[in-house]
Design an enzyme around this catalytic site. Sequence first.
Site: not given
Length: 259
Positions: A34, A111, A152, A154, A251
């Site tokens: 990101e 990602y 990441d 997710n 975050d």
Amino acid sequence: MKIATWNVNSIRSRQAHLTNWLQANPVDVICLQETKVIDSDFPRSPFEELGYHLDISGQKSYNGVAIFSKIPLQNVSVGFTSILGNKVEEFDEQKRAIAGIFEDILILNLYVPNGSEVGSEKYAYKLQWLKVLREYLEVALKTTPHICICGDFNIALESRDIYRQTKDTDIMASPQERQSLQAILDLGFIDAFRKFTPDAGHYTWWDYRRGGFPQNRGWRIDHFYLTENLSDRAQSCIIDKEPRTWEKPSDHTPVILEL
DNA sequence: ATGGCATCTAACAGATGA
């Protein structure tokens, strides 16, 4: 050697955090997600001044991945088409994958799409994307014995990875997402963090809202997955919560693997 | 069920994220 992964939620907003962190943690390689910036606008010099070589693949506003390394990576490639060809072209429009070889290790920085809501178009895209990733790894494993996937994802695979009980309709915890990721791990990948830490309550992402971090309402969705031969070489895999305590943090917080 | 928070573009509100 040390490899880190960190979803910085905008490299331009997090430049100072990242340089501060790298000065305190001079890892050999760091994989970022990101970055949210086109390549020509990427703030290269602060990181080059710290001695890193940069390989980046970004786009406007969304997504974007980068690998910084103390020694230049070999055979750097972006996306899935490099291995699977033009049939997967549509999955390379969003900049979510970059890979390169460091020493004898293929490092693949990912990602994974968020998926928005279970049943949505974006959810379908996430599942398809994971299927393409599986194909990619199937091919890569034929020629490359040592593979380190990180980033990441997710997805939190198990209840011990999430602060609360989840339902089948919760994004990042739905059965289909978990099955898609498990099918990838079944190719022969091991969760490096779980080699060392079996207990619950360890997270890499906390929602900005509702005071997620102060109450440790988190999810473990940033991962290192290693081929077995590499897993045997792993010395530690830790989550560094400190940057999440800083002012205006990402975050997500970094995960560090030591080989 | 909603909104809460942060980032982006650049419309200062709407899309996206997780």
